[in-house]
Design a protein around this motif. Structure first.
Motif, mmCIF file in Angstrom:
data_model
loop_
_atom_site.group_PDB
_atom_site.id
_atom_site.type_symbol
_atom_site.label_atom_id
_atom_site.label_comp_id
_atom_site.label_asym_id
_atom_site.label_seq_id
_atom_site.Cartn_x
_atom_site.Cartn_y
_atom_site.Cartn_z
ATOM 1 N N LEU A 258 -8.174 -1.470 13.483
ATOM 2 C CA LEU A 258 -7.092 -1.342 13.737
ATOM 3 C C LEU A 258 -6.532 -2.169 12.449
ATOM 4 O O LEU A 258 -5.266 -2.969 12.848
ATOM 5 C CB LEU A 258 -8.129 -2.311 14.073
ATOM 6 C CG LEU A 258 -8.042 -2.700 15.752
ATOM 7 C CD1 LEU A 258 -8.758 -4.180 16.427
ATOM 8 C CD2 LEU A 258 -6.972 -2.426 16.473
ATOM 9 N N ALA A 259 -7.550 -2.355 11.077
ATOM 10 C CA ALA A 259 -6.553 -2.821 9.974
ATOM 11 C C ALA A 259 -5.096 -1.876 9.734
ATOM 12 O O ALA A 259 -4.560 -2.088 9.128
ATOM 13 C CB ALA A 259 -8.217 -1.886 9.118
ATOM 14 N N GLY B 185 1.532 -3.823 10.729
ATOM 15 C CA GLY B 185 2.711 -5.011 11.359
ATOM 16 C C GLY B 185 3.136 -6.010 10.020
ATOM 17 O O GLY B 185 3.426 -6.778 10.678
ATOM 18 N N ASN B 186 2.147 -6.367 9.358
ATOM 19 C CA ASN B 186 2.348 -6.791 7.681
ATOM 20 C C ASN B 186 3.628 -6.496 7.185
ATOM 21 O O ASN B 186 4.430 -7.415 7.120
ATOM 22 C CB ASN B 186 1.396 -6.916 7.067
ATOM 23 C CG ASN B 186 0.374 -7.451 7.291
ATOM 24 O OD1 ASN B 186 0.289 -8.714 8.244
ATOM 25 N ND2 ASN B 186 -1.542 -7.087 7.036
ATOM 26 N N LEU B 187 3.869 -4.917 7.205
ATOM 27 C CA LEU B 187 5.315 -4.477 6.517
ATOM 28 C C LEU B 187 5.803 -4.470 7.888
ATOM 29 O O LEU B 187 7.050 -5.310 6.879
ATOM 30 C CB LEU B 187 5.222 -2.963 6.445
ATOM 31 C CG LEU B 187 4.247 -2.327 5.581
ATOM 32 C CD1 LEU B 187 3.909 -1.403 5.192
ATOM 33 C CD2 LEU B 187 4.832 -3.233 3.891
ATOM 34 N N VAL C 122 9.658 -7.326 7.015
ATOM 35 C CA VAL C 122 10.988 -7.080 7.327
ATOM 36 C C VAL C 122 11.591 -8.420 8.036
ATOM 37 O O VAL C 122 13.023 -8.395 7.696
ATOM 38 C CB VAL C 122 10.952 -5.911 7.327
ATOM 39 C CG1 VAL C 122 12.727 -5.685 8.632
ATOM 40 C CG2 VAL C 122 10.877 -4.603 7.055
ATOM 41 N N GLY C 123 10.571 -8.800 8.797
ATOM 42 C CA GLY C 123 11.539 -9.132 10.603
ATOM 43 C C GLY C 123 11.220 -10.666 9.444
ATOM 44 O O GLY C 123 12.777 -11.068 10.208
ATOM 45 N N ILE D 282 12.197 -7.148 18.990
ATOM 46 C CA ILE D 282 10.983 -5.626 18.779
ATOM 47 C C ILE D 282 10.587 -5.617 17.889
ATOM 48 O O ILE D 282 8.613 -6.116 18.377
ATOM 49 C CB ILE D 282 12.154 -5.140 19.735
ATOM 50 C CG1 ILE D 282 13.075 -4.965 20.298
ATOM 51 C CG2 ILE D 282 11.145 -3.853 19.120
ATOM 52 C CD1 ILE D 282 13.956 -3.381 20.360
ATOM 53 N N MET D 283 10.329 -5.846 16.780
ATOM 54 C CA MET D 283 9.364 -5.783 15.747
ATOM 55 C C MET D 283 9.183 -6.960 16.114
ATOM 56 O O MET D 283 6.946 -6.804 15.767
ATOM 57 C CB MET D 283 10.369 -5.919 14.457
ATOM 58 C CG MET D 283 10.947 -4.994 13.680
ATOM 59 S SD MET D 283 11.954 -4.603 12.163
ATOM 60 C CE MET D 283 12.837 -6.203 12.152
ATOM 61 N N LEU D 284 8.778 -8.242 15.495
ATOM 62 C CA LEU D 284 7.941 -9.131 15.683
ATOM 63 C C LEU D 284 6.982 -9.022 16.938
ATOM 64 O O LEU D 284 6.173 -9.310 17.121
ATOM 65 C CB LEU D 284 8.629 -10.460 15.820
ATOM 66 C CG LEU D 284 9.390 -10.441 14.581
ATOM 67 C CD1 LEU D 284 9.916 -12.162 13.942
ATOM 68 C CD2 LEU D 284 8.473 -10.846 13.235
ATOM 69 N N SER D 285 7.888 -8.105 18.142
ATOM 70 C CA SER D 285 6.650 -8.281 19.460
ATOM 71 C C SER D 285 5.778 -7.904 19.495
ATOM 72 O O SER D 285 4.616 -7.565 19.553
ATOM 73 C CB SER D 285 7.374 -7.980 20.925
ATOM 74 O OG SER D 285 8.998 -9.122 20.586
#
Length: 254
Positions: free
Chosen positions: A110-111, A117-119, A123-124, A235-238
């Motif tokens: 998961l890491a 996800g952090n990247l 960006v978002g 979409i990115m944040l979701s």
């Protein structure tokens, strides 16, 4: 969070354990308590902590489902203006997907997704900040006209939102137990909490300055609905939240 980590370290030394989870910390803290009358309640303490942890994470994480579903509904409406399913339809579909992802029991696996996800989140967030700042400058918002405080009646909503913003107590021990150098946990925690605090203050302040009393529950709902760049942000944040949900729900799944 720091106190919890300290308690875990202390009890690990006393019990000669490599690591302890939440229920085990509660059990050992009660079982080894100097107040002998509490010793016999160790199992009750473990069950109580695990039960509360499960329900607190379930309730906290439900906000993610609402956030993602609202954004997916907006995107769907953009491409299908004549057909608008109720948001609960997206919630049901999303819940099934998230439950399946949550059964990934390897925190190391998961890491990797969390790092990606952090990247994406960075960006978002940069795109959102750019939109807010550009709008404030372009519209020459009169900040003095905005109320400095809301009504006392809405304070509980603020308080709940603020507490949720720092919601991470459920993953403190699993993350610390998986760290290569656990002794660095508190330093890492303090730095990350400082960064989170700064980001929330800036996002909240700029969002309010840009939209005033028209600001939505989540800032993405204030973004333009017909521009590809801002649709991509939703979409990115979701996607980020779908992945991070598995991390937040790691302990309750266990």
């Amino acid at each position: 969070m720091g106190l919890l980590a300290d308690c875990s370290h202390h009890l690990c030394k006393k019990t000669k354990s490599v690591s302890l989870d939440y229920g085990e910390v509660a059990y050992e803290a009660t079982h080894l308590s100097a107040a002998k009358r509490f010793n016999s309640y160790a199992n009750i303490a473990r069950i109580t902590v695990n039960t509360f942890l499960f329900f607190s994470q379930l309730v906290f994480c439900s906000i993610y489902i609402i956030f993602i579903s609202d954004n997916i509904q907006q995107i769907y409406i953009q491409f299908h203006p004549n057909h608008t399913p109720v948001v609960q339809v997206f919630m049901v579909i999303l819940t099934i997907v998230i439950l399946l992802i949550s059964y990934i029991k390897n925190l190391d696996a998961l890491a990797i997704y969390s790092a990606i996800g952090n990247l994406i989140l960075i960006v978002g967030s940069v795109i959102v900040f750019e939109y807010l700042i550009a709008g404030i400058v372009e519209n020459k918002t009169d900040i003095s006209s905005l109320p400095l405080f809301d009504t006392v009646a809405n304070f509980p909503i603020f308080f709940g939102t603020a507490v949720f913003s720092y919601e991470g107590i459920g993953v403190v021990l699993p993350v610390e137990n998986k760290m290569k150098h656990p002794r660095h946990f508190k330093k890492t925690l303090h730095i990350s909490m400082a960064i989170v605090t700064i980001l929330y203050i800036f996002m909240g302040t700029l969002g309010y300055m840009r939209f005033g009393l028209d600001v939505k529950d989540t800032i993405t709902l204030n973004l333009p609905q017909d521009q590809g760049l801002y649709i991509s942000v939703r979409i990115m944040l979701s996607l980020v939240l779908v992945v991070s949900y598995a991390i937040q729900f790691y302990v309750p799944i266990q």
